[in-house]
Design a protein around this motif. Structure first.
Motif, PDB file in Angstrom:
ATOM      1  N   CYS A  57      20.859  97.109  49.494  1.00  0.00           N
ATOM      2  CA  CYS A  57      21.355  95.989  49.338  1.00  0.00           C
ATOM      3  C   CYS A  57      20.373  94.828  49.156  1.00  0.00           C
ATOM      4  N   HIS A  58      19.425  95.132  49.872  1.00  0.00           N
ATOM      5  CA  HIS A  58      18.511  93.699  50.114  1.00  0.00           C
ATOM      6  C   HIS A  58      17.153  93.849  49.242  1.00  0.00           C
ATOM      7  N   GLY A  59      17.046  95.223  48.739  1.00  0.00           N
ATOM      8  CA  GLY A  59      15.629  95.264  48.091  1.00  0.00           C
ATOM      9  C   GLY A  59      14.460  95.435  48.687  1.00  0.00           C
ATOM     10  N   TYR A  93      10.687  93.424  61.068  1.00  0.00           N
ATOM     11  CA  TYR A  93      10.374  93.431  59.898  1.00  0.00           C
ATOM     12  C   TYR A  93      10.989  92.483  58.641  1.00  0.00           C
ATOM     13  N   THR A  94      12.072  92.265  58.876  1.00  0.00           N
ATOM     14  CA  THR A  94      12.849  91.421  58.035  1.00  0.00           C
ATOM     15  C   THR A  94      12.179  89.922  57.959  1.00  0.00           C
ATOM     16  N   MET A  95      11.759  89.604  59.037  1.00  0.00           N
ATOM     17  CA  MET A  95      10.766  88.305  59.414  1.00  0.00           C
ATOM     18  C   MET A  95       9.480  88.163  58.682  1.00  0.00           C
ATOM     19  N   ASN A  98      25.477  93.601  46.249  1.00  0.00           N
ATOM     20  CA  ASN A  98      26.663  93.577  47.193  1.00  0.00           C
ATOM     21  C   ASN A  98      26.855  92.334  47.646  1.00  0.00           C
ATOM     22  N   GLY A  99      26.309  91.308  47.062  1.00  0.00           N
ATOM     23  CA  GLY A  99      26.696  89.939  47.866  1.00  0.00           C
ATOM     24  C   GLY A  99      25.623  89.762  49.160  1.00  0.00           C
ATOM     25  N   SER A 100      24.625  90.453  49.066  1.00  0.00           N
ATOM     26  CA  SER A 100      23.855  90.183  50.311  1.00  0.00           C
ATOM     27  C   SER A 100      22.980  89.173  50.121  1.00  0.00           C
ATOM     28  N   LYS A 101      22.479  88.407  51.091  1.00  0.00           N
ATOM     29  CA  LYS A 101      21.639  87.335  51.148  1.00  0.00           C
ATOM     30  C   LYS A 101      20.206  87.775  50.822  1.00  0.00           C
ATOM     31  N   SER A 103      15.697  83.347  54.460  1.00  0.00           N
ATOM     32  CA  SER A 103      16.623  83.630  55.585  1.00  0.00           C
ATOM     33  C   SER A 103      16.384  82.436  56.546  1.00  0.00           C
ATOM     34  N   GLU A 104      17.009  81.431  57.049  1.00  0.00           N
ATOM     35  CA  GLU A 104      16.576  80.784  58.338  1.00  0.00           C
ATOM     36  C   GLU A 104      17.045  81.296  59.482  1.00  0.00           C
ATOM     37  N   MET A 105      17.399  82.466  59.602  1.00  0.00           N
ATOM     38  CA  MET A 105      17.919  83.177  60.942  1.00  0.00           C
ATOM     39  C   MET A 105      16.724  83.210  61.896  1.00  0.00           C
ATOM     40  N   ASP A 106      16.645  83.214  62.892  1.00  0.00           N
ATOM     41  CA  ASP A 106      15.719  83.496  63.954  1.00  0.00           C
ATOM     42  C   ASP A 106      15.811  85.166  64.137  1.00  0.00           C
ATOM     43  N   GLN A 120      23.193  90.090  63.894  1.00  0.00           N
ATOM     44  CA  GLN A 120      24.039  90.320  62.755  1.00  0.00           C
ATOM     45  C   GLN A 120      23.826  91.681  62.217  1.00  0.00           C
ATOM     46  N   ILE A 121      22.561  92.380  62.430  1.00  0.00           N
ATOM     47  CA  ILE A 121      22.293  93.724  61.971  1.00  0.00           C
ATOM     48  C   ILE A 121      23.134  94.585  62.714  1.00  0.00           C
ATOM     49  N   SER A 122      23.201  94.255  64.473  1.00  0.00           N
ATOM     50  CA  SER A 122      24.163  94.935  65.312  1.00  0.00           C
ATOM     51  C   SER A 122      25.463  94.954  64.893  1.00  0.00           C
ATOM     52  N   LYS A 150      28.274  91.993  58.995  1.00  0.00           N
ATOM     53  CA  LYS A 150      28.962  90.624  58.482  1.00  0.00           C
ATOM     54  C   LYS A 150      29.510  90.897  56.987  1.00  0.00           C
ATOM     55  N   GLY A 151      30.716  90.322  56.474  1.00  0.00           N
ATOM     56  CA  GLY A 151      30.979  90.781  55.440  1.00  0.00           C
ATOM     57  C   GLY A 151      30.741  92.029  54.910  1.00  0.00           C
ATOM     58  N   LEU A 152      30.203  92.382  53.805  1.00  0.00           N
ATOM     59  CA  LEU A 152      29.942  93.773  53.293  1.00  0.00           C
ATOM     60  C   LEU A 152      28.695  94.454  54.069  1.00  0.00           C
ATOM     61  N   MET A 153      28.151  93.807  54.904  1.00  0.00           N
ATOM     62  CA  MET A 153      27.024  94.297  55.466  1.00  0.00           C
ATOM     63  C   MET A 153      27.474  95.153  56.725  1.00  0.00           C
ATOM     64  N   MET A 154      27.470  96.371  56.895  1.00  0.00           N
ATOM     65  CA  MET A 154      28.089  97.175  58.091  1.00  0.00           C
ATOM     66  C   MET A 154      27.435  97.224  59.455  1.00  0.00           C
ATOM     67  N   PRO A 155      27.957  97.364  60.458  1.00  0.00           N
ATOM     68  CA  PRO A 155      27.407  96.995  61.712  1.00  0.00           C
ATOM     69  C   PRO A 155      26.404  98.229  61.964  1.00  0.00           C
ATOM     70  N   TYR A 156      25.380  98.031  62.403  1.00  0.00           N
ATOM     71  CA  TYR A 156      24.401  99.144  62.567  1.00  0.00           C
ATOM     72  C   TYR A 156      24.173  99.582  64.113  1.00  0.00           C
ATOM     73  N   GLU A 157      25.057  98.945  65.022  1.00  0.00           N
ATOM     74  CA  GLU A 157      24.445  99.120  66.358  1.00  0.00           C
ATOM     75  C   GLU A 157      24.894 100.912  66.870  1.00  0.00           C
TER      76      GLU A 157
END
Ligand code: HEC
Length: 109
Positions: free
Chosen positions: A50-52, A104-106, A60-63, A68-71, A78-80, A83-90
């Motif tokens: 989804c994120h490339g 890594y995403t940071m 798939n509507g991902s950001k 991203s401004e998320m810390d 959010q990964i756990s 949100k939306g179409l992104m499934m929980p990974y916990e």
């Protein structure tokens, strides 16, 4: 578009199952007790769909992760939980793996 996810989801789980046992033929890492957690590898397996590879795919509507401004804590949450179409990974990844992939995403900025 939604149908694509149903095709990709089992594939992701399948690839994960393979990746889980795949560390056996790796030369033993320097830290003896814990297996090394490779955030980039986890990202490649779970998130690239989804994120490339560069975080910018927005499929798939991902950001776009590069803007991203998320810390780190928000990303881990959010990964756990998903949100939306992104499934929980916990249930799919360990906390250490979620943390590693969030870190890594940071670096994609
Ligand atoms: C099925 C497609 C899909 C996969 C696979 C996926 N994501 Fe997402 N991701 C999304 C969507 C959709 C959003 C936007 C959710 C929203 O805000 O509605 C998102 C948002 C995010 C955000 C928040 C960005 C922001 O600023 O709002 C982060 C961080 C993120 N994803 C990381 C990951 C990581 C890490 C993985 C792999 C473990 C992953 N994603 C796998 C679809 C996906």
């Amino acid at each position: 578009m939604k149908r694509l996810i149903f095709l990709l989801l089992p594939l992701t789980v399948y690839m994960l199952a393979c990746a889980g046992g795949g560390d056996k033929n790796k030369p033993s890492a320097s830290s003896s007790d814990k297996p090394a957690v490779d955030g980039a590898k986890i990202y490649k397996i779970n998130c690239e769909l989804c994120h490339g590879s560069d975080g910018k795919l927005k499929s798939n509507g991902s950001k776009d992760l590069t803007v991203s401004e998320m810390d780190l804590d928000m990303r881990i949450a959010q990964i756990s939980k998903g949100k939306g179409l992104m499934m929980p990974y916990e249930k799919i990844l360990s906390l250490a793996e979620i943390k590693a992939v969030a870190e890594y995403t940071m670096t994609l900025k």
